[in-house]
Scaffold this motif. Structure first.
Motif, PDB file in Angstrom:
ATOM      1  N   UNK A  27      74.618  89.884  39.168  1.00  5.87           N
ATOM      2  CA  UNK A  27      73.484  89.315  38.444  1.00  5.87           C
ATOM      3  C   UNK A  27      73.642  87.846  38.108  1.00  5.87           C
ATOM      4  N   UNK A  28      74.583  87.153  38.766  1.00  2.00           N
ATOM      5  CA  UNK A  28      74.855  85.748  38.466  1.00  2.00           C
ATOM      6  C   UNK A  28      74.627  84.839  39.672  1.00  2.00           C
ATOM      7  N   UNK A  29      73.900  85.346  40.673  1.00  2.00           N
ATOM      8  CA  UNK A  29      73.621  84.532  41.847  1.00  2.00           C
ATOM      9  C   UNK A  29      74.769  84.455  42.832  1.00  2.00           C
ATOM     10  N   UNK A  30      75.780  85.299  42.677  1.00  2.00           N
ATOM     11  CA  UNK A  30      76.935  85.265  43.567  1.00  2.00           C
ATOM     12  C   UNK A  30      76.797  86.224  44.740  1.00  2.00           C
ATOM     13  N   UNK A  31      75.793  87.075  44.721  1.00  2.00           N
ATOM     14  CA  UNK A  31      75.595  88.051  45.782  1.00  2.00           C
ATOM     15  C   UNK A  31      75.341  87.404  47.131  1.00  2.00           C
ATOM     16  N   UNK A  32      74.550  86.340  47.146  1.00  2.00           N
ATOM     17  CA  UNK A  32      74.220  85.677  48.417  1.00  2.00           C
ATOM     18  C   UNK A  32      75.474  85.141  49.109  1.00  2.00           C
ATOM     19  N   UNK A  33      76.295  84.330  48.421  1.00  2.00           N
ATOM     20  CA  UNK A  33      77.502  83.848  49.109  1.00  2.00           C
ATOM     21  C   UNK A  33      78.480  84.985  49.427  1.00  2.00           C
ATOM     22  N   UNK A  34      78.535  86.006  48.577  1.00  2.00           N
ATOM     23  CA  UNK A  34      79.436  87.130  48.824  1.00  2.00           C
ATOM     24  C   UNK A  34      79.034  87.893  50.087  1.00  2.00           C
ATOM     25  N   UNK A  36      66.044 102.027  43.853  1.00  4.63           N
ATOM     26  CA  UNK A  36      65.863 101.446  42.514  1.00  4.63           C
ATOM     27  C   UNK A  36      66.610 100.129  42.365  1.00  4.63           C
ATOM     28  N   UNK A  37      67.564  99.863  43.243  1.00  2.91           N
ATOM     29  CA  UNK A  37      68.378  98.656  43.143  1.00  2.91           C
ATOM     30  C   UNK A  37      67.624  97.482  43.768  1.00  2.91           C
ATOM     31  N   UNK A  38      66.568  97.076  43.087  1.00  6.37           N
ATOM     32  CA  UNK A  38      65.708  96.007  43.585  1.00  6.37           C
ATOM     33  C   UNK A  38      66.451  94.681  43.704  1.00  6.37           C
ATOM     34  N   UNK A  39      67.412  94.469  42.818  1.00  4.17           N
ATOM     35  CA  UNK A  39      68.193  93.234  42.860  1.00  4.17           C
ATOM     36  C   UNK A  39      68.930  93.114  44.199  1.00  4.17           C
ATOM     37  N   UNK A  40      69.586  94.196  44.626  1.00  5.50           N
ATOM     38  CA  UNK A  40      70.296  94.183  45.915  1.00  5.50           C
ATOM     39  C   UNK A  40      69.311  94.080  47.070  1.00  5.50           C
ATOM     40  N   UNK A  41      68.216  94.827  47.006  1.00  8.46           N
ATOM     41  CA  UNK A  41      67.228  94.800  48.093  1.00  8.46           C
ATOM     42  C   UNK A  41      66.672  93.381  48.276  1.00  8.46           C
ATOM     43  N   UNK A  42      66.391  92.671  47.167  1.00  5.70           N
ATOM     44  CA  UNK A  42      65.913  91.283  47.258  1.00  5.70           C
ATOM     45  C   UNK A  42      66.934  90.405  47.982  1.00  5.70           C
ATOM     46  N   UNK A  43      68.202  90.596  47.636  1.00  8.77           N
ATOM     47  CA  UNK A  43      69.265  89.836  48.281  1.00  8.77           C
ATOM     48  C   UNK A  43      69.288  90.123  49.775  1.00  8.77           C
ATOM     49  N   UNK A  44      69.202  91.391  50.140  1.00  6.35           N
ATOM     50  CA  UNK A  44      69.251  91.767  51.553  1.00  6.35           C
ATOM     51  C   UNK A  44      68.058  91.183  52.311  1.00  6.35           C
ATOM     52  N   UNK A  45      66.865  91.230  51.710  1.00  5.70           N
ATOM     53  CA  UNK A  45      65.689  90.617  52.340  1.00  5.70           C
ATOM     54  C   UNK A  45      65.925  89.122  52.554  1.00  5.70           C
ATOM     55  N   UNK A  46      66.485  88.474  51.537  1.00  7.74           N
ATOM     56  CA  UNK A  46      66.744  87.037  51.605  1.00  7.74           C
ATOM     57  C   UNK A  46      67.682  86.682  52.762  1.00  7.74           C
ATOM     58  N   UNK A  47      68.592  87.599  53.074  1.00  9.47           N
ATOM     59  CA  UNK A  47      69.560  87.368  54.142  1.00  9.47           C
ATOM     60  C   UNK A  47      69.070  87.890  55.499  1.00  9.47           C
ATOM     61  N   UNK A  48      67.793  88.246  55.573  1.00 15.42           N
ATOM     62  CA  UNK A  48      67.210  88.599  56.858  1.00 15.42           C
ATOM     63  C   UNK A  48      67.166  90.077  57.190  1.00 15.42           C
ATOM     64  N   UNK A  49      67.511  90.935  56.234  1.00 14.52           N
ATOM     65  CA  UNK A  49      67.419  92.377  56.466  1.00 14.52           C
ATOM     66  C   UNK A  49      65.976  92.822  56.274  1.00 14.52           C
TER      67      UNK A  49
END
Length: 158
Positions: free
Chosen positions: A93-100, A121-134
């Motif tokens: 939840x600190x913006x580190x998911x993208x670089x990780x 339900x894990x919308x936070x992870x799903x948003x990250x995955x969409x952002x990375x092209x999933x």
């Protein structure tokens, strides 16, 4: 983030199994057990550490990255690298998911296509995955949890 992949060991496995996420992410909490440790030491799990050798997260591949019941729904067709991952709870939840996640995907040297499975339900992870092209591929339910598989095709520029 200055990260590196190291072999999973008992110390890292025990630490991960003791991680405690806050609601609603407590779904990902595990219980420290010999079976859990054996799973983490099955050679499909890797630890991710920072430049101080501090455990940041982990990832796994293959069947270990799949929700077993999803096979009954045809969610795991051949031809993909299945990747599962987790990040230390105090870092989420600190913006580190993208670089990780970018680092984890780079570990595979662009061998895509990739597939991730995430609890819907894990919308936070799903948003990250969409952002990375999933992109969302399939959805299935196990118990009262809806899971979705997300795929990322090979990047034609690599």
């Amino acid at each position: 983030m200055d990260l590196k992949v190291v072999d999973m060991n008992r110390t890292y496995a025990e630490a991960i199994l003791n991680w405690s996420y806050e609601e609603p992410y407590d779904f990902y909490n595990s219980e420290l057990s010999e079976d859990g440790i054996k799973e983490f030491l099955n050679s499909s799990y890797y630890a991710v550490v920072d430049h101080h050798e501090e455990l940041i997260g982990f990832f796994c591949t293959g069947e270990s990255a799949q929700v077993p019941f999803g096979v009954h729904y045809g969610a795991y067709t051949p031809g993909f690298i299945d990747v599962g991952l987790g990040m230390r709870p105090d870092l989420t939840g600190k913006g580190l998911g993208y670089p990780f996640l970018s680092f984890v995907l780079e570990f595979f040297k662009n061998q895509a296509p990739f597939r991730l499975t995430v609890a819907a339900f894990n919308e936070r992870a799903a948003r990250l995955y969409f952002k990375l092209g999933f992109r969302k591929e399939t959805e299935f339910t196990f118990g009262n949890i809806v899971f979705m598989t997300m795929i990322k095709k090979a990047d034609p520029n690599h």
